[in-house]
Design an enzyme around this catalytic site. Sequence first.
Site, PDB file in Angstrom:
ATOM      1  N   LYS A 140     -69.262 -28.922  31.393  1.00 16.89           N
ATOM      2  CA  LYS A 140     -70.095 -29.852  30.611  1.00 16.89           C
ATOM      3  C   LYS A 140     -70.676 -30.953  31.494  1.00 16.89           C
ATOM      4  O   LYS A 140     -71.878 -31.209  31.465  1.00 16.89           O
ATOM      5  CB  LYS A 140     -69.255 -30.489  29.496  1.00 16.89           C
ATOM      6  CG  LYS A 140     -69.911 -31.711  28.864  1.00 16.89           C
ATOM      7  CD  LYS A 140     -69.079 -32.293  27.740  1.00 16.89           C
ATOM      8  CE  LYS A 140     -68.310 -33.548  28.042  1.00 16.89           C
ATOM      9  NZ  LYS A 140     -69.034 -34.773  28.227  1.00 16.89           N
ATOM     10  N   ASN A 141     -69.806 -31.628  32.240  1.00 16.46           N
ATOM     11  CA  ASN A 141     -70.278 -32.825  32.939  1.00 16.46           C
ATOM     12  C   ASN A 141     -71.147 -32.506  34.149  1.00 16.46           C
ATOM     13  O   ASN A 141     -71.801 -33.397  34.693  1.00 16.46           O
ATOM     14  CB  ASN A 141     -69.095 -33.738  33.299  1.00 16.46           C
ATOM     15  CG  ASN A 141     -68.512 -34.384  32.041  1.00 16.46           C
ATOM     16  OD1 ASN A 141     -69.157 -34.391  30.987  1.00 16.46           O
ATOM     17  ND2 ASN A 141     -67.297 -34.884  32.133  1.00 16.46           N
TER      18      ASN A 141
ATOM     19  N   ARG B 294     -68.765 -31.190  21.030  1.00 16.80           N
ATOM     20  CA  ARG B 294     -69.565 -31.743  22.136  1.00 16.80           C
ATOM     21  C   ARG B 294     -69.183 -31.123  23.472  1.00 16.80           C
ATOM     22  O   ARG B 294     -70.005 -31.089  24.387  1.00 16.80           O
ATOM     23  CB  ARG B 294     -69.356 -33.262  22.230  1.00 16.80           C
ATOM     24  CG  ARG B 294     -70.007 -34.056  21.127  1.00 16.80           C
ATOM     25  CD  ARG B 294     -69.890 -35.532  21.409  1.00 16.80           C
ATOM     26  NE  ARG B 294     -70.193 -35.790  22.811  1.00 16.80           N
ATOM     27  CZ  ARG B 294     -69.686 -36.777  23.540  1.00 16.80           C
ATOM     28  NH1 ARG B 294     -68.858 -37.637  23.001  1.00 16.80           N
ATOM     29  NH2 ARG B 294     -70.002 -36.910  24.802  1.00 16.80           N
TER      30      ARG B 294
ATOM     31  N   ARG C 289     -68.530 -49.647  28.241  1.00 18.12           N
ATOM     32  CA  ARG C 289     -68.985 -48.639  29.213  1.00 18.12           C
ATOM     33  C   ARG C 289     -70.277 -49.134  29.857  1.00 18.12           C
ATOM     34  O   ARG C 289     -71.373 -48.710  29.488  1.00 18.12           O
ATOM     35  CB  ARG C 289     -69.152 -47.269  28.549  1.00 18.12           C
ATOM     36  CG  ARG C 289     -67.834 -46.712  28.030  1.00 18.12           C
ATOM     37  CD  ARG C 289     -67.972 -45.326  27.457  1.00 18.12           C
ATOM     38  NE  ARG C 289     -68.187 -44.295  28.459  1.00 18.12           N
ATOM     39  CZ  ARG C 289     -68.210 -42.996  28.209  1.00 18.12           C
ATOM     40  NH1 ARG C 289     -68.033 -42.564  26.999  1.00 18.12           N
ATOM     41  NH2 ARG C 289     -68.428 -42.119  29.173  1.00 18.12           N
TER      42      ARG C 289
ATOM     43  N   ASP D 291     -59.921 -37.379  31.773  1.00 21.21           N
ATOM     44  CA  ASP D 291     -60.331 -36.519  30.657  1.00 21.21           C
ATOM     45  C   ASP D 291     -59.233 -35.522  30.258  1.00 21.21           C
ATOM     46  O   ASP D 291     -59.412 -34.746  29.317  1.00 21.21           O
ATOM     47  CB  ASP D 291     -61.631 -35.772  30.995  1.00 21.21           C
ATOM     48  CG  ASP D 291     -62.806 -36.728  31.129  1.00 21.21           C
ATOM     49  OD1 ASP D 291     -62.696 -37.873  30.655  1.00 21.21           O
ATOM     50  OD2 ASP D 291     -63.825 -36.343  31.727  1.00 21.21           O
TER      51      ASP D 291
ATOM     52  N   CYS E 277     -68.533 -41.163  23.753  1.00 25.10           N
ATOM     53  CA  CYS E 277     -67.198 -41.533  23.275  1.00 25.10           C
ATOM     54  C   CYS E 277     -66.939 -43.005  23.534  1.00 25.10           C
ATOM     55  O   CYS E 277     -67.352 -43.556  24.546  1.00 25.10           O
ATOM     56  CB  CYS E 277     -66.132 -40.694  23.990  1.00 25.10           C
ATOM     57  SG  CYS E 277     -66.172 -38.966  23.529  1.00 25.10           S
TER      58      CYS E 277
HETATM   59  N1  EPU Z   1     -68.256 -48.371  35.330  1.00 24.63           N
HETATM   60  C1  EPU Z   1     -68.766 -49.620  35.561  1.00 24.63           C
HETATM   61  N2  EPU Z   1     -70.109 -49.744  35.782  1.00 24.63           N
HETATM   62  C2  EPU Z   1     -70.943 -48.677  35.783  1.00 24.63           C
HETATM   63  C3  EPU Z   1     -70.422 -47.397  35.546  1.00 24.63           C
HETATM   64  C4  EPU Z   1     -69.062 -47.276  35.314  1.00 24.63           C
HETATM   65  O1  EPU Z   1     -68.038 -50.612  35.583  1.00 24.63           O
HETATM   66  O2  EPU Z   1     -72.157 -48.863  35.988  1.00 24.63           O
HETATM   67  C5  EPU Z   1     -66.807 -48.211  35.108  1.00 24.63           C
HETATM   68  C6  EPU Z   1     -66.500 -47.670  33.714  1.00 24.63           C
HETATM   69  O3  EPU Z   1     -66.431 -48.692  32.758  1.00 24.63           O
HETATM   70  C7  EPU Z   1     -65.174 -46.972  33.955  1.00 24.63           C
HETATM   71  C8  EPU Z   1     -65.292 -46.459  35.399  1.00 24.63           C
HETATM   72  O4  EPU Z   1     -66.325 -47.216  35.998  1.00 24.63           O
HETATM   73  O5  EPU Z   1     -64.132 -47.890  33.873  1.00 24.63           O
HETATM   74  C9  EPU Z   1     -65.628 -44.980  35.552  1.00 24.63           C
HETATM   75  O6  EPU Z   1     -66.793 -44.677  34.803  1.00 24.63           O
HETATM   76  P1  EPU Z   1     -67.779 -43.492  35.221  1.00 24.63           P
HETATM   77  O7  EPU Z   1     -69.114 -44.061  35.442  1.00 24.63           O
HETATM   78  O8  EPU Z   1     -67.151 -42.694  36.313  1.00 24.63           O
HETATM   79  O9  EPU Z   1     -67.807 -42.651  33.892  1.00 24.63           O
HETATM   80  P2  EPU Z   1     -69.061 -41.900  33.249  1.00 24.63           P
HETATM   81  O10 EPU Z   1     -69.935 -41.386  34.314  1.00 24.63           O
HETATM   82  O11 EPU Z   1     -69.662 -42.724  32.171  1.00 24.63           O
HETATM   83  C10 EPU Z   1     -68.010 -39.518  33.313  1.00 24.63           C
HETATM   84  C11 EPU Z   1     -67.685 -38.447  32.326  1.00 24.63           C
HETATM   85  C12 EPU Z   1     -66.501 -38.871  31.469  1.00 24.63           C
HETATM   86  C13 EPU Z   1     -65.306 -39.178  32.380  1.00 24.63           C
HETATM   87  C14 EPU Z   1     -65.697 -40.186  33.463  1.00 24.63           C
HETATM   88  C15 EPU Z   1     -64.603 -40.408  34.488  1.00 24.63           C
HETATM   89  C16 EPU Z   1     -69.870 -37.516  31.932  1.00 24.63           C
HETATM   90  C17 EPU Z   1     -70.997 -37.318  31.012  1.00 24.63           C
HETATM   91  N3  EPU Z   1     -68.853 -38.245  31.483  1.00 24.63           N
HETATM   92  O12 EPU Z   1     -68.331 -40.679  32.556  1.00 24.63           O
HETATM   93  O13 EPU Z   1     -66.196 -37.739  30.697  1.00 24.63           O
HETATM   94  O14 EPU Z   1     -64.254 -39.709  31.618  1.00 24.63           O
HETATM   95  O15 EPU Z   1     -66.872 -39.739  34.165  1.00 24.63           O
HETATM   96  O16 EPU Z   1     -64.272 -39.206  35.124  1.00 24.63           O
HETATM   97  O17 EPU Z   1     -69.859 -37.000  33.040  1.00 24.63           O
HETATM   98  C18 EPU Z   1     -65.506 -36.527  28.839  1.00 24.63           C
HETATM   99  O18 EPU Z   1     -65.999 -35.515  29.342  1.00 24.63           O
HETATM  100  O19 EPU Z   1     -64.738 -36.494  27.836  1.00 24.63           O
HETATM  101  C19 EPU Z   1     -65.800 -37.837  29.410  1.00 24.63           C
HETATM  102  C20 EPU Z   1     -65.628 -38.952  28.758  1.00 24.63           C
END
Ligand code: EPU
Length: 428
Positions: free
Chosen positions: A22-23, A397, A122, A305, A117
């Site tokens: 997915k990701n 999802r 975020r 995850d 989610c």
């Molecule tokens: N963060 C910041 N600033 C940013 C971006 C992130 O402070 O600009 C913080 C977040 O608040 C968090 C940490 O950095 O504490 C990590 O966030 P990250 O950006 O890595 O998460 P994401 O890209 O929004 C993806 C996956 C999530 C998974 C996370 C961590 C996708 C679409 N989503 O989210 O997947 O939990 O990486 O591995 O790729 C899921 O699949 O169920 C899911 C939630």
Amino acid sequence: MENFVINGGHELFGEVNISGAKNAAVAIIPAAILADDVVRIENIPQISDVQLIIEILDRMGAKIKLINKDTIEIDTSCIRYQSVPYELTSHFRASYYLIGAMLGRFKKAEVAMPGGCNFGVRPIDQHIKGFEMLGADVDVVNGMVCTKAEKLVGTSIYMDVVSVGATMNVMLAAVLARGLTVIENAAKEPHIVDLANFLNSMGADVRGAGTDVIKIRGVEKMHGCTYSIIPDQIEAGTYMVAAAACGGDVLVKNVIPKHLESISAKLEEAGAEIIEYDDAVRVTRFKPLTKCNVKTMPHPGFPTDMQPQMAVLLAIAKGTSILSESVWDNRFQYVGQLSRMGANIQVDGKVAVIEGVEHLTGVKVKATDLRAGAAMIIAGMVAEGTTTVENIHYVDRGYEDVVAKFGSLGADIQRVEAEEAVSAQSAG
Ligand code: EPU
């Protein structure tokens, strides 16, 4: 509205095929915008987040051809620049990849702030910082991220936090920028490497993905390609944990075992046996589960995850386990649901103390998010009696054919209309 109804208490036996990640898919599909050409993408998972991103590209004018169940061809040469409204982005987080891809191709983007989610704040400040350092102006106006650039110029970008989304988004914006972009403190998840490989197949020059320094030398133009998405690490991990929690013998096929090492290690510690093959892992568990401590970390650590699914296993393991969340601020919202099934879990901030109990009991529970939904399914399969899981759109999802896949392993799980679920619950 539909629910899952699960009659627990069956061990799992057999083989399950893992779908594409997915990701990775939710970044690779919008990345096709950069090709301005025809891209064929294989091993696409049949999940609602992917359907949504394809629908957005379709509305933007891309020509989408379904080749077979898991292969599509996307012609992005006919795409028109347009803003992407909240109705389209509110349901999934990954809509933010449209910003990087459109900024890269059109040098501008207007995309509503993403949904997804809810496990705490975020922020996308690191995405915005990256775009600005490449030379774009970024404003957030009325919930829209509006960005434009005269030109994008490569530079060195240090990420203040390790972020999967920010790393991928900056990669998307940088592949057509002038000169060299260096992302330092980059995320290292398997889907980062997959996106880099896809971009390189379209003619980009991305090196170092999978390490914490990614170097992107901008190219003039990209082109079409054929690409197959990697298997889903988290879907695979979910079936592995389910097999270990329920007991039995399950071959999890079409995986990259290296991506599963942190999960395999913890399952072995808890009493399961794992055998790795080239593209499969076999999980067997016939002896009692024992406690173990788990801390989520960015890759190659134990994935956040997989945290809710692991909590279910620990809830029925002998002894006291400590489960620490280090990625998200608030990812224990599902604990209340598990407690209603008889789990003994105390949460203090980002740490859960789990005292293993003899058994869980089936009740009506809610999926509070995608992975929490997977955890509720596993809890229902290990519980005595009947469990009804509500809010299953979360599960849709990210998990393809979850009922058929668990059913083929011997689980008693059905998707039913909500009213039928009520009578099944009271009968059970
Ligand atoms: N963060 C910041 N600033 C940013 C971006 C992130 O402070 O600009 C913080 C977040 O608040 C968090 C940490 O950095 O504490 C990590 O966030 P990250 O950006 O890595 O998460 P994401 O890209 O929004 C993806 C996956 C999530 C998974 C996370 C961590 C996708 C679409 N989503 O989210 O997947 O939990 O990486 O591995 O790729 C899921 O699949 O169920 C899911 C939630």
